[in-house]
Write an enzyme that holds these catalytic residues in place. Structure first.
Site, short mmCIF file in Angstrom:
data_model
loop_
_atom_site.label_atom_id
_atom_site.label_comp_id
_atom_site.label_asym_id
_atom_site.label_seq_id
_atom_site.Cartn_x
_atom_site.Cartn_y
_atom_site.Cartn_z
N HIS A 53 0.83 -1.22 0.00
CA HIS A 53 0.00 0.00 0.00
C HIS A 53 0.85 1.26 0.00
O HIS A 53 1.25 1.76 1.05
CB HIS A 53 -0.92 -0.02 1.23
N HIS A 55 1.33 5.24 -2.19
CA HIS A 55 0.82 6.20 -3.17
C HIS A 55 2.04 6.96 -3.73
O HIS A 55 2.55 7.86 -3.07
CB HIS A 55 -0.13 7.20 -2.51
N PHE A 56 2.50 6.54 -4.90
CA PHE A 56 3.68 7.20 -5.47
C PHE A 56 3.32 8.38 -6.38
O PHE A 56 4.18 9.00 -6.97
CB PHE A 56 4.59 6.18 -6.17
N HIS A 171 -10.71 0.33 1.37
CA HIS A 171 -10.63 1.40 2.37
C HIS A 171 -12.00 1.43 3.02
O HIS A 171 -12.95 1.91 2.42
CB HIS A 171 -10.29 2.74 1.69
N HIS A 222 -5.31 -0.59 5.82
CA HIS A 222 -5.08 0.30 6.98
C HIS A 222 -6.12 0.25 8.10
O HIS A 222 -6.70 1.26 8.45
CB HIS A 222 -4.86 1.74 6.52
N ASP A 290 0.65 2.62 3.61
CA ASP A 290 -0.21 3.71 3.12
C ASP A 290 0.63 4.98 2.97
O ASP A 290 0.19 6.07 3.35
CB ASP A 290 -1.42 3.92 4.05
N1 LIG Z 1 -4.69 7.63 3.81
C1 LIG Z 1 -4.83 8.90 3.51
O1 LIG Z 1 -5.13 9.69 4.39
N2 LIG Z 1 -4.61 9.38 2.27
C2 LIG Z 1 -4.35 8.61 1.08
C3 LIG Z 1 -5.58 7.95 0.54
C4 LIG Z 1 -6.04 6.77 1.36
O2 LIG Z 1 -5.31 5.78 1.49
O3 LIG Z 1 -7.15 6.80 1.88
C5 LIG Z 1 -3.76 9.55 0.02
O4 LIG Z 1 -3.67 9.12 -1.15
O5 LIG Z 1 -3.39 10.69 0.33
ZN LIG Z 2 -7.27 4.53 2.14
ZN LIG Z 3 -4.01 4.58 0.74
#
Ligand SMILES: NC(=O)N[C@@H](CC(=O)O)C(=O)O
Ligand SMILES: [Zn+2]
Ligand SMILES: [Zn+2]
Length: 425
Positions: A53, A55-56, A171, A222, A290
């Site tokens: 998990h 986010h790049f 999620h 998460h 995450d």
């Molecule tokens: N976890 C977060 O608060 N933000 C994540 C998106 C997500 O995983 O819900 C994001 O892409 O910024």
């Molecule tokens: Zn999420």
């Molecule tokens: Zn996420």
């Protein structure tokens, strides 16, 4: 290549022979007929972390992160496989959007998977033709990217994924159970009061129920509450927990301010401790970060305006190894929760173990070399960490399929080439 005199997580001391990117032998006093010898000097050799998990942020938000900066964080943090989430721009909800991301991912230093997303506008036909890692994270409530979907679309997506043989990650929060009262507040803790624990627990119950009705399983992303972990375990689904929910709580808002805003939010110190217990006792299947970077300028806003998300891919293994060093967690649990279990749950038969036949995705650490985490030393484009000043045990080097992608040197550090590959190809 021969890696000599390595301590494994279970306490055994072994030599490891690597050929053509694979581990070919794990044994004692192996003969030295190899072209290169790497002395492990009794340091701890672990399977590279599989972080399902991250986010790049590419395409669309390269000021927050890129495949190069994100995968450098991964390499420096002992992570050898990452799985990217679909809330980019364009969102990864069509075959064409998948292809655009796949092209950018070729810059990765570490192996990767690319998830597909679900929105009312998605195109499952073209998306499922692509080598998806999983469908997800499927957002049951809005988070960064506003990709929250309704119950009907969720059920439809689960059926399609089941028929395509693709895993699903969710999620799980229910916006109907967010607290209207908390909206009246403007202190930082209001975020945790707003996105209630009950909203997560109910959404996990519902997601598991829909999966059962559909004859399939989901992986819950998460989970921030011990209750949600128990619901998932009871339903025989899998779940992940993040380092921020394991090591931070609502008590940290005084220091973190809006930088501590994420979804699901930080919980009470009591819930944090109970979540950690479930990691230590094996109820939690895996740790995933995450990793959700936003710049300082973006985070420096009111609690209602700041974006949700914190970085974490570079500090996850270091924080867990520090916990192990202190005796709060066994090294075998760290190994299983970061590598073996995520590889097994997601069907990566070549990954996650220091054993014959597996990819030589390896990380070497000196388990006593605890140091302070400093945002300035990390490699994310966002240039900060919620774990500032906490202790971590960082890798000496990291290898992906036998290639050094990160190495600490006398004067500093060195990164390798962009050798990463899509693990589903
Ligand atoms: N976890 C977060 O608060 N933000 C994540 C998106 C997500 O995983 O819900 C994001 O892409 O910024
Ligand atoms: Zn999420
Ligand atoms: Zn996420």
């Amino acid at each position: 290549m021969l890696i000599r005199d390595a301590h494994l997580a279970d306490g055994r001391v072994r030599d490891v022979r690597v050929r053509d990117g694979r581990i070919v032998t794990v044994g004692r006093n192996l003969q030295q007929n190899d072209s290169s010898v790497v002395e492990a000097d009794g340091n701890l050799l672990l399977p590279g972390v599989v972080d399902v998990h991250v986010h790049f942020r590419e395409p669309g938000f390269s000021h927050k992160e890129t495949w190069t900066t994100g995968s450098r964080c991964a390499a420096a943090g002992g992570v050898t496989t990452v799985v990217d989430q679909p809330n980019t721009d364009p969102a990864t909800t069509t075959g064409a959007a998948f292809d655009e991301k796949a092209e950018l991912a070729r810059e990765s230093l570490v192996d990767y998977g690319i998830n597909g997303g679900v929105t009312p506008e998605w195109d499952p036909e073209t998306l499922f033709e692509r080598p998806l890692f999983a469908l997800g994270e499927v957002f049951l409530a809005d988070s960064t990217g506003d990709m929250g979907i309704d119950a009907d679309l969720f059920a439809d997506a689960l059926e399609r994924a089941r028929d395509a043989g693709v895993p699903v990650t969710v999620h799980a929060e229910d916006a109907d159970l967010f607290s209207a009262d908390a909206r009246e507040r403007d202190d930082h803790d209001a975020w945790s009061a707003f996105r209630t624990a009950e909203a997560e627990i109910a959404a996990v119950e519902r997601a598991c129920g829909v999966a059962e009705d559909t004859g399939t399983t989901v992986h819950v992303a998460h989970t921030s509450t011990p209750e949600a972990v128990d619901v998932a375990a009871e339903a025989e689904m899998t779940c992940e927990v993040t380092p921020h929910h394991l090591f931070l709580s609502r008590d940290d808002y005084d220091d973190l301010g809006t930088f501590g805003r994420m979804n699901p939010p930080l919980r009470s110190e009591q819930r944090r401790a109970a979540l950690f217990e479930r990691l230590a006792d094996g109820t939690v299947d895996m740790v995933a970060t995450d990793h959700a970077p936003h710049t300082r300028a973006e985070k420096d806003a009111s609690i209602w305006d700041a974006p949700s998300g914190v970085p974490g891919v570079e500090t996850s293994l270091p924080l867990l190894l520090e916990a192990a060093r202190r005796g709060d967690l066994s090294y075998e649990r760290v190994r299983d929760a970061t590598a073996r279990n995520p590889a097994e749950v997601f069907g990566l038969s070549q990954k996650g173990r220091v054993a014959e036949g597996y990819d030589a995705d390896l990380v070497l650490v000196d388990p006593e070399a605890s140091q302070k985490i400093r945002g300035a030393d990390l490699h994310s484009n966002c240039e900060w960490t919620p774990f500032e000043g906490m202790a971590g045990v960082f890798p000496l080097w990291t290898m992906v399929r036998g290639e050094l992608v990160y190495e600490r040197t006398e004067g500093g550090e060195r990164f390798g080439e962009a050798v990463g590959r899509n693990v589903r190809e």
